[in-house]
Design a protein around this motif. Structure first.
Motif, PDB file in Angstrom:
ATOM      1  N   THR A 181      39.741  39.376  45.483  1.00 24.98           N
ATOM      2  CA  THR A 181      40.472  38.595  44.492  1.00 24.98           C
ATOM      3  C   THR A 181      41.443  39.522  43.765  1.00 24.98           C
ATOM      4  O   THR A 181      41.061  40.613  43.368  1.00 24.98           O
ATOM      5  N   MET A 192      45.566  27.142  39.215  1.00 27.07           N
ATOM      6  CA  MET A 192      44.930  28.085  40.141  1.00 27.07           C
ATOM      7  C   MET A 192      43.501  28.341  39.687  1.00 27.07           C
ATOM      8  O   MET A 192      43.269  28.791  38.581  1.00 27.07           O
ATOM      9  N   LEU A 193      42.572  28.041  40.549  1.00 29.23           N
ATOM     10  CA  LEU A 193      41.174  28.206  40.146  1.00 29.23           C
ATOM     11  C   LEU A 193      40.746  29.664  40.216  1.00 29.23           C
ATOM     12  O   LEU A 193      40.180  30.209  39.272  1.00 29.23           O
ATOM     13  N   ILE A 194      40.995  30.266  41.368  1.00 25.86           N
ATOM     14  CA  ILE A 194      40.644  31.673  41.534  1.00 25.86           C
ATOM     15  C   ILE A 194      41.906  32.375  42.010  1.00 25.86           C
ATOM     16  O   ILE A 194      42.641  31.842  42.837  1.00 25.86           O
ATOM     17  N   GLN A 195      42.139  33.552  41.520  1.00 26.38           N
ATOM     18  CA  GLN A 195      43.318  34.282  41.973  1.00 26.38           C
ATOM     19  C   GLN A 195      43.259  34.492  43.474  1.00 26.38           C
ATOM     20  O   GLN A 195      42.179  34.639  44.049  1.00 26.38           O
ATOM     21  N   ARG A 203      49.949  36.413  36.800  1.00 25.02           N
ATOM     22  CA  ARG A 203      49.040  37.552  36.770  1.00 25.02           C
ATOM     23  C   ARG A 203      49.344  38.496  37.917  1.00 25.02           C
ATOM     24  O   ARG A 203      49.313  39.715  37.766  1.00 25.02           O
ATOM     25  N   ILE A 244      40.389  26.958  48.004  1.00 23.19           N
ATOM     26  CA  ILE A 244      40.301  27.489  46.643  1.00 23.19           C
ATOM     27  C   ILE A 244      40.367  29.002  46.683  1.00 23.19           C
ATOM     28  O   ILE A 244      41.072  29.640  45.909  1.00 23.19           O
ATOM     29  N   GLY A 280      42.692  39.945  40.910  1.00 19.85           N
ATOM     30  CA  GLY A 280      42.291  40.567  39.662  1.00 19.85           C
ATOM     31  C   GLY A 280      41.298  41.685  39.895  1.00 19.85           C
ATOM     32  O   GLY A 280      41.368  42.762  39.296  1.00 19.85           O
ATOM     33  N   GLU A 281      40.377  41.407  40.800  1.00 14.30           N
ATOM     34  CA  GLU A 281      39.356  42.396  41.122  1.00 14.30           C
ATOM     35  C   GLU A 281      39.994  43.598  41.821  1.00 14.30           C
ATOM     36  O   GLU A 281      39.670  44.753  41.518  1.00 14.30           O
TER      37      GLU A 281
END
Ligand SMILES: Nc1nc2c(c(=O)[nH]1)N[C@H]1C(S)=C(S)[C@@H](COP(=O)(O)OP(=O)(O)OC[C@H]3O[C@@H](n4cnc5c(=O)[nH]c(N)nc54)[C@H](O)[C@@H]3O)O[C@H]1N2
Ligand SMILES: Nc1nc2c(c(=O)[nH]1)N[C@H]1C(S)=C(S)[C@@H](COP(=O)(O)OP(=O)(O)OC[C@H]3O[C@@H](n4cnc5c(=O)[nH]c(N)nc54)[C@H](O)[C@@H]3O)O[C@H]1N2
Ligand code: HEM
Ligand code: HEM
Ligand code: SF4
Ligand code: SF4
Ligand code: SF4
Ligand code: SF4
Ligand code: SF4
Ligand SMILES: [Mo]
Lengths: 992, 209, 364
Positions: free
Chosen positions: C91, C75-78, C279, C58, C93-94
């Motif tokens: 991650t 997608m659960l977590i980028q 994203r 994941i 996004g982070e």
């Protein structure tokens, strides 16, 4: 500042109250997130929480605090009510609170108190409120004119339909009209429809159970008494092991998993046997892949190890089972090699599963469509029963044959509804049964007989919904009634749920009359209206669509899989021009000339638009008065309603109410099981508590105990069929086997005088099933602790079936000619449910034509959690439709790559019928290389073409797709005429 | 004060999508906007398949909040991350930043026209007056203000989805783990509530006042 | 109340002595590589209940099954990402958030401030470049009306983009505190919308501009000399129609950065067919856009300075289209030679005299 308003709103003096209320309600509510916590405390605490929380809010939304009192007028005079209803999408029976504001269903709240679902729902249940909008429903009666549906008035519709029906009856006899009833009807409507059909003069009526659990009902009832789930979802918390074979509960009965997963956390071992690795299998401790259609080899393989290791319950078998030795002979021929050859499971896996089931008792066995929908379904389900009998698991809490039923009220409709071979309560079609029901209905037996062509036809089982197509298309001389079927009435049944779509379209075009009475008649409507090139269309055909109300627009009782009855309150008035099914039945009956008789003993009340309709309560009371066989007699409206109001009083694990009184009526619920699971014998006044687990000898009769039924005589070929000494329900005065009770036996035993004078009068010449006073049942149970139906053994050998000992036989369409040679199917039958039926000749032909080469993949079908049945309702619900936007075929990566197919490609799935389905490929390891799966909920595409133009305007579902049943093949169970939907063959190619 | 969190118990979740439709129903969220969705890991793979339901996790150091060019996010006393649709400009940045894909937009985004961002509110509405019509129309129901928990968690078919006070749900989850002796991963908590790499976040993002 | 007593008991027991979660089972992965390569099925065999492989998967940000057809729904977590200069992967996004909110905003902001301050300082220190020779009164048509319209379209749209774009980046630090959320929200919304529509207009105008000016921006005689003489700071610098500085602006600013900023802008605008607007792609597009935007903006500051206050007479050229012979001789001597020799016509547009006539009266 803007962004701080929120905190301000909750701040200041109210904030403390809000937060304390909130957090305590959180704690409480969460406590129920896990069934191991006390669900009750929550209500109280949340009550406080809500009260305090709401104090800060006065706006026009519906607040539970007010709503909790049932009715409340908002500050601005708005009327807010909470109506308790039950999800209509499957047999789990999840309760749901509908919040209705000025007649509009504005919100839906979980019912944490429900011992069945504890507030939980699956996607369909959580989307129930859409029924309050119903934008894609049929809004007014319509008629097909020149290929397009046109609006007509109700009067026109009823006049024209009844005139046509009468003229067909006159010209070709009543058996030329076939009434397809519905498992979506509540018990009252189901029973009324059976009566309606009888008064029309035919037994040609059926409903979904035929294509659902008919094999279960017949197979299981013939094994031990009732063809129903023995225990309950809740009781599975008591199981130490569970074997799911042919059930994908996670998608089909999702909330049942609440109980199972909880049990698993406490150590229950779970085994799933399925050709597909399903969402249910994903939760299993052991997953076993079998080839579709080979449940018997698997089950016999299991029993082989059980017998070999001496794990069977010998005492139980001795005391309570007939014929196990014969079964044993067959089983011991199923050596591990043979088992592996047939179903593909290696010995070690088999041994492990057998050991798990044997060493973790009580162990339960769950089955569903994976077993029933085969041409040998009746044998498969009996094999399952036999495994459980061998392990001594039947009649035991935590054990049982947990047969998950299908539609919300398929159990009830089977029990009291439109069946071609029985009257309500499984009373056969013999004259005695007719007389019994005529008395209950308050009509003259002779009058009813006159409606039929003859007494012979009155007592002959009708044809089945799975074969209506043939009843239309066959030549008259080939079928076992005077004329072919010329008129079809679909009263709550989709067309895409029956097999052989191509033939069905021909039948639709040949009919003289098609009437569809349904909130969503559109699938049938479109199929009838669509044009197929080169196909002949009967120029005199008339097609009518009548908008029925949903179950949220009427009240009535519904029977869940565990046999509990729940009472639905009416949530909203029938939308648009729709009318309740019982109103339509009554109005149509009036036009057909038997309106008065239909409601002879039923109270009429004003319904939609002030028109009169039968009162549901009164209809239930009629069922209560007549259904002694299965104990539908104790569930009076009063008791059921008290249960619905006081759900919090019932224990989640046992379903029993320890003590408590209904505040409104003063009815004492103490000791009752939730929903009075049938059999709830005797009159309501007897206060039988219902039977949580069937055949349970550890409880006394008046506590819901029981034993196997004496329905097949007292001995067979000199072997005793009654239970052995010492085996009886707790507290029974007779501690050995005994036959069923009638006035003679009662007198012989000297128990006659236990009856009151009035009871004696009614019971004279009667038996426990026909004594309308209930006296015989009362005396048996209350006074002597015996079971009115006797106390016998379960039958491992059902000698009146084609295969007394269940035998494996290959499906009609298969990919294994080698195994067909070893395990061929039955011989053809001539007049079977009035129809000639093919077995061996067709199977042989298929082998000779080498279909297995042209169609090398086994095609099976089944369910998606988001959709239900034919799917027209759920595909019209945007909240659900969004989640599954196209139909697809599950295909294994290897099979796909061999065919150049990539995930999400369009492919064509073709079958021997010549049908070509256009669906998306879902390339997944859920299925093995030899198998493909297509969900069956789609319709609206016909071999690649969207039929949207054939739908009545504005009444097409949001999502349409290819119906798998357009392509399914011939094949019917050798006892019940169940269609073979779980095993056929196909080829898959890229869509060009 | 309670700190609201979600746990999705992968040992229980069966991908029934009740949480998804419960949310749609309660808040009348339009087609295409999915405040919650369910993902199945290793679909169809024996022994490896797990389903997980995911929505906004209401992160401690919420990346969405940090990147929003108009600063329209705020955090309630219960730790719920909410936003103000009147201010949102629909730039999509929150969705790029969110690890979980929570922010959703009603339109397709050509020329950057996405409409106002929508995401899970933990059923706590928005900045409008609690329970008001305006609040409902923009953000859906405000269940927290009514003393109720998120609709998705309340209706979860298997009680896999727990939503509420972080301490309480962690307790419930822990009890389950003890009972079954496996499945102890609290999915997503590390990312949502764990140590941040963000130097600014050392002093936890304060509520605006 | 009823029935659940025992069940409640278990919960309470557990609650009084809650074992630490990690103790319940070993869910920590060993560093052994082979162990790390196990999939969940293999792991379950050796260590039932250990779900680490699934959770590792994941975190790797793979796309899995979701019945929703939405992009990245599965997608659960980028996945993890690391932008240049970042110490570690996080991650995506982070990582993006840290990058954008951190260095990009910080250094971008500083770059713009430094550029602006530098230019102002330059102005005060050196003042504008004045034309040394007196005007001759004879005019040369330096820019045709098409050229000027194109330039001004580019210039104005650029300024709009710059203003609106920078407001998105810095507004919440600069404008929000002044105006408050509501007003700023409106402004930002307007800016973002304007930016998203003006962007493509700018890009189209930029292509026209390229076509018009590219011929005279090829490196040529004098460029080396111009650079050697620092554009005239160290004695007279030769130049053609455009001097090396302008060519640098043309190629580096207008063409190179302009293309980057436009291309990334089109991605951000979701107007490019055939790419997936994931994203991850958007984060990259944003970073590129931002970097290019800040650079082009800083460079444009210089260009604008040179075109207005910095060089006497330059602005007239762009406004009216005409320059005096003296100006031409001084700044673009090689070009002037060409005109004198007749290689390049003095007036290129057919009605060239008309705007010249009106404007010369005003400016000369
Ligand atoms: N979401 C949803 N829920 C429903 C319904 C619905 O339509 N939608 N319908 C309701 C109704 S009417 C019913 S009857 C139930 C049905 O509930 P189920 O029977 O559980 O559902 P199915 O998907 O039809 O079939 C179950 C499984 O049987 C497997 N199977 C196929 N062939 C074989 C075989 O030969 N042997 C074995 N052992 N397994 C096999 C399939 O792979 C499938 O996973 O669901 C009820 N609940
Ligand atoms: N290939 C394949 N075929 C199958 C199966 C399979 O697994 N594979 N499963 C089989 C099984 S188990 C079943 S049960 C059937 C299910 O198939 P169907 O029962 O035919 O499917 P539904 O769509 O549920 O049909 C119910 C109809 O009743 C209508 N209805 C709902 N409420 C009411 C009401 O109150 N009054 C009236 N008058 N109508 C109402 C609905 O709108 C709908 O049109 O399909 C069978 N067919
Ligand atoms: C050439 C001058 C340009 C400058 C100085 C510029 C500047 C900026 C800046 C500073 C941002 C904000 C980035 C952030 O906050 O992270 C931005 C965003 C954006 N720009 Fe530009 N940009 C320019 C040209 C363009 C062009 C040509 C396009 C389109 C073709 C474009 C489309 C966008 C888009 C779509 C965004 C995202 C904003 C949103 O959708 O909300 N830009 N730009
Ligand atoms: C308000 C802003 C601007 C002003 C006042 C301005 C002014 C000028 C002036 C006076 C000239 C003529 C110089 C000469 O005669 O040699 C010029 C040329 C030019 N300008 Fe601008 N300008 C501005 C913005 C821009 C922008 C935003 C761009 C492109 C992104 C741009 C691109 C050019 C180009 C390409 C030339 C021709 C020089 C060459 O090709 O090397 N200008 N500008
Ligand atoms: S469909 Fe079945 S499991 Fe789902 S909510 Fe309805 S009754 Fe419950
Ligand atoms: S999950 Fe996403 S949207 Fe929710 S708070 Fe965290 S970063 Fe923001
Ligand atoms: S879309 Fe709205 S909420 Fe999200 S970052 Fe942009 S302005 Fe903020
Ligand atoms: S908490 Fe409320 S808003 Fe969030 S996903 Fe659940 S139901 Fe939707
Ligand atoms: S409702 Fe519960 S079980 Fe169903 S998908 Fe959502 S989290 Fe999973
Ligand atoms: Mo069914």
């Amino acid at each position: 500042m803007l962004l701080t308003r929120k905190s301000n709103a909750a701040g200041g003096s109210t904030s403390a109250r809000v937060s304390s209320g909130l957090s305590s309600s959180l704690a409480g509510s969460l406590a129920r997130a896990l069934p191991t916590m006390d669900r009750r405390g929550f209500l109280k605490r949340s009550g406080i929480g809500i009260g305090a929380g709401i104090a800060a809010v006065q706006v026009g939304l519906i607040q539970k605090a007010k709503a909790a009192d049932g009715k409340a007028a908002g500050a601005d005079g708005r009327k807010v009510e909470v109506r308790r209803t039950v999800c209509t999408h499957c047999s789990v029976g999840c309760a749901s609170d509908a919040i209705v504001e000025n007649g509009v269903w504005v919100r839906q709240e979980p019912v944490f108190d429900s011992p069945i679902n504890l507030g939980a729902h699956c996607a369909k249940g959580a989307a129930l409120r859409e029924h309050g909008h119903g934008e894609h429903r049929l809004k007014y009666p319509m008629k097909l004119v020149n290929g397009k549906y046109q609006r007509i008035s109700w009067d026109e519709a009823l006049n024209e339909i009844s005139a046509r029906m009468l003229s067909i009856k006159k010209a070709s006899g009543p058996d030329s009209v076939f009434f397809v009833g519905s498992s979506k009807h509540n018990n009252e409507q189901s029973a009324l429809l059976r009566k309606f059909v009888s008064f029309f003069g035919t037994n040609n009526t059926d409903h979904q159970a035929r294509i659902c659990h008919s094999t279960t009902v017949a197979g299981v009832a013939n094994t031990w008494g009732y063809g129903a789930m023995t225990n309950s979802y809740n009781d599975m918390q008591n199981s130490k092991a569970a074997l799911y074979i042919g059930s994908n509960a996670a998608e089909a009965h999702p909330v049942s998993m609440l109980h199972m997963l909880h049990a698993k956390e406490n150590g229950t071992k779970m085994i799933v046997v399925d050709p597909r690795f399903t969402r249910t299998a994903a939760k299993a401790d052991q997953y076993i892949r079998i080839r579709s259609g080979t449940d018997i080899p698997f089950l016999w393989g299991l029993l082989y190890h059980i017998f070999k290791n001496g794990w069977e319950d010998k005492k139980y078998i001795n005391d309570r089972v007939y014929g196990m030795d014969k079964v044993r002979e067959e089983v011991m021929t199923w050596t591990p090699e043979k088992v592996e050859e047939a179903c593909g499971v290696p010995e070690a896996e088999m041994y492990k599963a057998a050991e798990t089931m044997a060493k973790n008792r009580p162990s339960t066995l769950v089955w569903c469509m994976g077993q029933t929908q085969h041409s040998i379904g009746n044998a498969m389900v009996r094999a399952s029963c036999i495994v459980q009998l061998a392990l001594g698991n039947i009649g035991v809490s935590g054990g049982g044959a947990n047969i998950f039923r299908g539609h919300d009220n398929v159990q009830g409709a089977t029990d009291v509804g439109p069946n071609p071979d029985s009257l309500p309560g499984y009373y056969g079609l013999a004259a005695g049964s007719w007389k019994h029901w005529c008395a209950v209905w308050g009509v003259d037996y002779e009058w009813v007989k006159k409606q039929y062509v003859s007494q012979e036809m009155m007592e002959k089982s009708g044809t089945t919904v799975s074969r209506w197509v043939d009843a239309v298309l066959e030549k008259s001389e080939h079928i076992d009634q005077d004329n072919t079927v010329k008129a079809m009435v679909f009263w709550g049944h989709a067309p895409n749920s029956q097999t052989r779509g191509l033939d069905m379209k021909k039948a639709f075009d040949k009919l003289d009359l098609l009437v569809v009475i349904d909130p969503y008649p559109s699938a049938t409507a479109a199929m009838a209206a669509m044009k197929v090139d080169g196909q002949e269309l009967n120029p005199n055909r008339a097609v009518y669509l009548l908008p029925a109300a949903t179950q949220f627009e009427t009240s009535g009782s519904v029977t869940a899989s565990n046999r509990s009855l729940q009472w639905r309150e009416k949530v909203i008035e029938p939308l648009f021009e729709s009318r309740t099914d019982h109103m339509i039945m009554y109005q149509l009956a009036q036009k057909l000339g038997f309106g008065k008789e239909l409601v002879a003993k039923i109270k009429l009340v004003p319904g939609k638009g002030g028109m009169m309709e039968p009162e549901p309560e009164s209809m239930l009371e009629e069922i209560n008065r007549g259904s002694w066989t299965i104990g539908y007699t104790g569930q009076s409206p009063l008791r059921l309603k008290a249960h619905m109001r006081n759900m919090q009083m019932f224990d989640v694990k046992t379903l029993r109410c320890k003590s408590g009184k209904d505040a409104e009526t003063g009815y004492d619920l103490s000791g009752d099981y939730f929903g009075l699971p049938w059999p709830c014998y005797g009159t309501p006044e007897l206060k039988h508590p219902g039977s949580p687990n069937l055949y349970d000898t550890s409880k006394s009769m008046m506590d819901g105990g029981g034993n196997f039924r004496a329905n097949f005589g007292v001995e067979k070929d000199g072997v005793n069929l009654l239970a052995e000494d010492g085996s009886c329900s707790k507290g029974s005065e007779i501690t050995t086997g005994y036959p069923e009770f009638d006035h003679i036996l009662l007198k012989k035993l000297g128990w006659w005088d236990d009856l009151t004078e009035a009871e004696k009068k009614a019971a004279e010449g009667k038996n426990w099933k026909t004594d309308l006073s209930g006296g015989i049942q009362r005396v048996c149970m209350q006074v002597h602790g015996v079971h009115p139906w006797g106390n016998a053994k379960a039958r491992a050998v059902v000698w009146n079936f084609p295969d007394g000992v269940p035998l494996h036989r290959e499906p009609i369409y298969g990919t294994r000619p080698d195994l067909v040679a070893k395990y061929p199917t039955h011989d053809d039958k001539k007049a079977f449910w009035r129809m000639p039926t093919l077995y061996k000749s067709l199977q042989q032909k298929n082998v000779e034509e080498k279909l297995y080469e042209k169609f090398p993949i086994i095609l099976t079908s089944g369910r998606l959690v988001e959709y239900e049945g034919g799917g027209e309702e759920t595909r019209s619900n945007p909240w659900l439709a969004e989640l599954q936007q196209e139909n697809f075929v599950e295909i294994n990566p290897k099979a796909a790559s061999a065919r150049g197919i990539r995930n999400n490609d369009y492919v064509v799935v073709s079958t021997p019928t010549g049908a070509r389905l256009k669906v998306r490929a879902l390339v997944t390891q859920r299925v093995g290389e030899d198998t493909a799966f297509i969900p069956f909920h789609f319709s609206g595409w016909w071999q690649g073409k969207d039929m949207i133009d054939s739908y009545p305007e504005g009444a097409h579902p949001i999502v349409r797709g290819e119906a798998v049943n357009t392509a399914t093949t011939y094949g019917y169970d050798s006892v019940t005429m169940m269609q073979e939907t779980k095993t056929t063959i196909c080829n898959i190619e890229k869509w060009a | 004060m309670a700190r609201m969190k979600f746990i999705c118990d992968a040992e229980r979740c069966i991908e029934c999508n009740s949480c998804v439709t419960a949310c749609k129903n309660e808040h009348e969220v339009p087609w295409g906007v999915n405040r919650r969705r369910v993902v199945t890991i290793n679909d169809g793979m024996v022994g490896q398949e797990k389903s997980i339901s995911v929505a906004c996790m209401h992160c401690s150091d919420a990346p969405c909040m940090a990147v929003c060019p108009v600063d329209c996010f705020y955090r309630t006393d219960e730790g719920v991350v909410l936003h103000d649709k009147d201010i949102c400009i629909g730039c999509g940045y929150c969705s790029y930043a969110c690890p979980f894909g929570a922010p959703q937009f009603p339109s397709n985004g050509a020329f950057g026209l996405r409409g106002k961002m929508d995401k899970c509110t933990f059923c706590a509405g928005g900045p409008e007056e609690n329970g008001s019509k305006a609040e409902f129309e923009k953000y859906g129901r405000n269940r927290l203000a009514e003393g109720k928990l998120p609709a998705c968690a309340e209706m979860c078919s298997t009680k896999a989805l727990l939503g509420g006070d972080g301490d309480v749900i962690a307790d419930i989850f822990r009890t389950r783990v003890v009972h079954r002796g496996k499945g102890s991963e609290v999915w997503g908590w590390g990312t949502a509530y764990g140590q941040s790499h963000n130097p600014e976040a050392k002093a936890p993002a304060k509520e605006k006042s | 109340q009823s029935g659940s007593q025992t069940a409640q008991g278990t919960v309470q027991d557990a609650a009084t002595a809650p074992p630490p979660m990690t103790q319940a089972l070993p869910n920590v992965e060993s560093a052994d590589i082979r162990y790390l390569q196990q999939n969940q099925a293999e792991r379950t065999r050796v260590q039932p209940g250990n779900m680490a492989p699934v959770y590792r998967q994941i975190k790797e940000g793979q796309t899995h099954y979701s019945s929703l057809p939405a992009l990245e729904a599965g997608m659960l977590i980028q996945p993890h990402a690391q932008f240049p200069g970042q110490a570690r992967a996080t991650t995506a996004g982070e990582a993006w958030r840290l990058y954008r909110n951190g260095p990009l905003t910080l250094y971008g902001g500083w770059l713009i401030i430094v550029a602006a301050v530098g230019i102002i300082a330059f102005y005060f220190v050196f003042g504008p470049l004045r034309t040394k020779e007196p005007r001759t009164g004879r005019l040369i048509e330096r820019f045709t009306s098409v050229e000027r319209i194109t330039h001004w379209t580019v210039a104005i749209s650029f300024l709009v983009l710059a203003f609106t774009g920078l407001l998105m980046l810095f507004g919440k630090h600069v404008v929000l505190p002044l105006f408050g959320h509501t007003l700023f929200g409106w402004i930002a919304y307007a800016c973002k919308t304007v930016h998203n529509f003006v962007g493509p207009l700018f890009a189209v105008a930029l292509i026209v501009m390229f076509a018009i000016f590219v011929r005279d921006n090829f490196p040529g005689r004098g460029d080396v000399d111009w650079v050697k003489n620092l554009g005239g700071a160290r004695g007279h610098a030769h130049a053609g129609r455009f001097n090396a500085g302008e060519k640098l602006w043309f190629w580096g600013g207008v063409v190179f950065l302009g293309v980057i900023v436009s291309a990334s802008g089109f991605v951000l605008d979701m107007l490019v067919p055939g790419i997936l607007y994931t994203r991850g792609n958007m984060q990259i597009a944003n970073v590129i856009h931002l970097v290019a935007a800040v650079l082009i903006f800083s460079a444009a500051l210089a260009h604008i300075y040179m075109g207005t206050l910095g060089t006497e007479g330059a602005y007239q050229a762009m406004r009216t289209g005409y320059v005096d012979d003296a100006w031409a001789k001084e700044h673009h001597d090689l070009w002037y030679d060409d005109i004198q020799s007749g290689k390049v016509p003095r007036v290129r547009s057919k009605d060239g005299s008309k705007p010249a006539a009106t404007s010369t009266t005003k400016t000369v």
